[in-house]
Structures are given as structure tokens and as C-alpha cells.
Design a protein around this motif. Structure first.
Motif, PDB file in Angstrom:
ATOM      1  N   UNK A 126      57.401  29.350  17.338  1.00 38.68           N
ATOM      2  CA  UNK A 126      57.951  30.178  18.414  1.00 38.68           C
ATOM      3  C   UNK A 126      56.970  31.279  18.808  1.00 38.68           C
ATOM      4  N   UNK A 127      56.256  31.823  17.825  1.00 37.08           N
ATOM      5  CA  UNK A 127      55.257  32.860  18.107  1.00 37.08           C
ATOM      6  C   UNK A 127      54.144  32.301  18.983  1.00 37.08           C
ATOM      7  N   UNK A 128      53.640  31.117  18.651  1.00 35.29           N
ATOM      8  CA  UNK A 128      52.559  30.509  19.423  1.00 35.29           C
ATOM      9  C   UNK A 128      53.021  30.248  20.859  1.00 35.29           C
ATOM     10  N   UNK A 129      54.247  29.730  20.997  1.00 38.64           N
ATOM     11  CA  UNK A 129      54.777  29.453  22.335  1.00 38.64           C
ATOM     12  C   UNK A 129      54.940  30.738  23.134  1.00 38.64           C
ATOM     13  N   UNK A 130      55.441  31.788  22.492  1.00 45.03           N
ATOM     14  CA  UNK A 130      55.657  33.067  23.170  1.00 45.03           C
ATOM     15  C   UNK A 130      54.322  33.701  23.572  1.00 45.03           C
ATOM     16  N   UNK A 131      53.319  33.589  22.703  1.00 43.86           N
ATOM     17  CA  UNK A 131      52.010  34.147  23.015  1.00 43.86           C
ATOM     18  C   UNK A 131      51.304  33.345  24.105  1.00 43.86           C
ATOM     19  N   UNK A 132      51.606  32.045  24.173  1.00 44.74           N
ATOM     20  CA  UNK A 132      51.035  31.197  25.214  1.00 44.74           C
ATOM     21  C   UNK A 132      49.613  30.757  24.958  1.00 44.74           C
ATOM     22  N   UNK A 133      49.131  30.957  23.714  1.00 43.99           N
ATOM     23  CA  UNK A 133      47.758  30.575  23.354  1.00 43.99           C
ATOM     24  C   UNK A 133      47.752  30.033  21.931  1.00 43.99           C
ATOM     25  N   UNK A 134      46.795  29.159  21.607  1.00 45.74           N
ATOM     26  CA  UNK A 134      46.649  28.756  20.206  1.00 45.74           C
ATOM     27  C   UNK A 134      46.167  29.947  19.383  1.00 45.74           C
ATOM     28  N   UNK A 135      46.472  29.930  18.092  1.00 41.43           N
ATOM     29  CA  UNK A 135      46.107  31.038  17.211  1.00 41.43           C
ATOM     30  C   UNK A 135      45.145  30.587  16.126  1.00 41.43           C
TER      31      UNK A 135
END
Length: 342
Positions: A126-135
């Protein structure tokens, strides 16, 4: 900088920090990772600084699925797609050749390949989706120390160095992912993990397992291949066989300082711990030992400092390959021998 603890209901705040170029540690099923926007070179470079990590040690890119990988990697083979279908989300990292200029050399260590993983933790997805970028997401610890399996482990190492920690409780697996190099003619395991060689071969056929030692001037393709890892403050001694424990405990009792003991519950049955020894249970079997290994090393660093640690070894097969890979590195390949007895 004040390091904030984010709860799972504060994902939007954590994502906002990521989008602002800050660092946020996140949970996975393996260990906690130190997250930054993989497309933001300045943010990625801060990861190396926060960890004290050598800049030629490449980072794993965390994604939410195959579609993101295809934005950066060269076309995926049938074998690669089969592995993604079988093991993602999960504890398998795959190395692919990149499209030219797709990711910063700060992510790749200057290589033309990059490692990708789809973690099996809904909070982080969910964090990756919310940030909109790969981490990017190396383990969220000071470089060389035991990997963190709790948010408090991250806080101990990185408090004041990162913006926040997304706390989702203890991790489930406890050892990092298997790293499989798909950029070679024969898929090659560069780091053993929870996904075993046998499980990989059941999906794609023959894979090669390597324990290649990276030279001083060579750039490693995956984390954990070149530099010292997982080491607590105390020297770790691996006790290879159950029959060696009587001698190992005798040695512990001869020491003037406190000694930590890490073993399965039943391993020490019938034996008596010396008064200067403290027992940390690795549980009842190899999976529980793998899950608790880093927690035990951290325990003796943070909560009950000792001068030496005796840790149970296992056969280097299946999940045991991952466990022994981490334990050997934490011990610097030092094994208990009866010659140590006075």
C-alpha cells in the motif's frame, strides 16, 4: 531530524515523506527495509549515508508486480515470468538486465542490471502504491549489523537519520529474500533465502548456486556478497553438532564474562547452563530458528550484552542454506572447537 513511528493507518503520511525525497523504513515478510524513491537519485544516495553502506553495494528495488519491472527491465523471459507467477509477492528477488539508463547508477552500483522484489506485506504494498514509485529497500540497519525484524531494531540504528519507520510488528520470515540472477545463461542463486533451490528448480528447471567471493575491486550484483554482514558486537561461535554442546557449555562456564546461548529448545535437553550464560530460544525447528536468528543477535546487542555467543548450526540444505549463510557471516566463519577448552 526526529524519526517518526508511522502506524499502518498513517500510510499516506509515510508516502508523503517518500515523495518529498525522505527515507522511511518499511516492513516486509523478511526484514525491515530502508525505503527511498528509486527514481530519485538524491534520495537513493541518502540511503547509503544513513546506513554507512558502501556505494558499490547495489540496492533491491521493491515493486507491486510485474508491470513495474517491465518499465525498467529488458523483456522478461518465459522463465522469469513463471517465477514471478509462482513466488510473487514473496521472498524472491530477481536480477534482470536493464533498459539503457532506466535506473540511476546509485541504485545499481553502476551495473547494467538491477534486482527487483515484490514483498509479501500488504502495508508496504500500500505504501508503494500510495507513493506512486518503486522503492529501494536494503535492510534498515547500520551496514554490517544484524538485520532488523522489529521496528525498535530500526529505531536503535537509524533514529535521527531517517524521517520515519512504518511499524507493522515483527516480520514473519526473519531472513532476507533469495536472490536469483536471471541475467546469466543459467539462473544463479547469489544469496540463499526462504525460497529454496529445490523450489526454484521445480518451476524453471536447473539453477546454479554460487558462493562466489567478490574481489576488492569487483562490484557485487547483489547485497551480502562482498562486505561483512549481520555481525553483533560479541563474537559468534557456531556449534556445528548437537554432540558438541556439552563441550561448548563447559567452555562458556570457563569464561569470566557473560556468554549468550542460541539454540533450539530441545538441543540442550539434559545439559545445564553455566551461571554466566543466558539462553535465547531459537524455537523448536529450523523455520523458527531462521525466523528468530536476527532477533537473537539483536537481543544480545541491545538488551543483554555478552562477550561471546554460541549459536546452533544446521545442515546447509534447503532453508538451512539461508540460515547458515547468515550465521556464517555473523560469525565471520568462526566455529566452536573443543580446542578452545582450557
Amino acid at each position: 531530524m526526529e524519526t517518526k513511528i508511522f502506524k499502518p493507518n498513517q500510510i499516506s503520511e509515510a508516502a508523503a515523506a517518500i515523495k518529498a525525497g525522505q527515507l522511511v523504513a518499511f516492513p516486509t515478510e523478511t526484514v525491515y527495509g530502508l525505503g527511498a524513491d528509486a527514481t530519485n537519485e538524491a534520495a537513493v544516495k541518502q540511503v547509503y549515508l544513513a546506513k554507512g553502506r558502501p556505494s558499490d553495494n547495489p540496492l533491491i528495488v521493491h515493486v507491486t508486480g510485474q508491470a513495474t519491472v517491465e518499465q525498467y527491465a529488458q523483456p522478461l523471459s518465459d522463465k522469469a515470468q513463471a517465477l514471478i507467477k509462482a513466488f510473487w509477492p514473496g521472498s524472491l528477488t530477481l536480477i534482470f538486465k536493464l533498459q539503457p539508463g532506466a535506473l540511476s547508477p546509485a541504485v545499481t552500483g553502476g551495473l547494467q542490471t538491477a534486482a527487483f522484489r515484490n514483498p509479501d506485506n500488504q502495508v508496504t504494498l500500500d505504501l508503494i502504491k500510495e507513493a506512486g514509485v518503486p522503492l529501494v529497500g536494503p535492510s534498515a540497519n547500520t551496514s554490517g549489523k544484524p538485520s532488523p525484524t522489529l521496528a525498535k531494531h530500526v529505531y536503535h540504528d537509524l533514529n535521527g537519520k531517517i524521517a520515519g519507520i512504518l511499524d507493522d510488528g515483527p516480520t514473519e520470515v526473519g531472513v532476507e529474500s533469495t536472490v536469483l540472477d536471471m541475467s546469466t545463461d543459467v539462473p544463479t542463486i547469489l544469496r540463499p533465502g526462504a525460497v529454496t533451490e529445490e523450489e526454484l528448480e521445480a518451476v524453471i528447471g536447473t539453477v546454479r548456486s554460487t558462493h562466489h567471493k567478490v574481489g576488492a575491486t569487483e562490484v557485487p550484483k547483489a547485497p551480502g556478497m562482498k562486505y561483512k554482514h549481520y555481525a553483533p558486537n560479541a563474537q559468534v561461535y557456531i556449534v556445528d553438532h548437537v554432540t558438541d554442546w556439552a563441550a561448548a557449555l563447559k567452555w562458556a562456564g570457563q569464561q569470566d564474562d557473560a556468554i549468550g546461548i542460541m539454540a533450539l529448545d530441545h538441543t540442550l535437553s539434559g545439559l545445564t547452563l553455566p551461571q554466566n550464560a543466558e539462553f535465547f530460544s531459537l524455537g523448536r525447528d529450523l523455520p523458527s530458528a531462521s525466523h528468530r536468528l536476527f532477533a537473537g543477535l539483536r537481543h544480545f546487542d541491545l538488551e543483554s550484552p555478552v562477550k561471546g555467543i554460541l549459536a546452533q548450526g544446521f545442515s546447509d540444505e534447503g532453508l538451512g542454506a539461508a540460515y547458515m549463510n547468515r550465521l556464517n557471516k555473523s560469525a565471520g566463519q568462526v566455529h566452536f572447537t573443543k580446542d578452545q577448552l582450557l
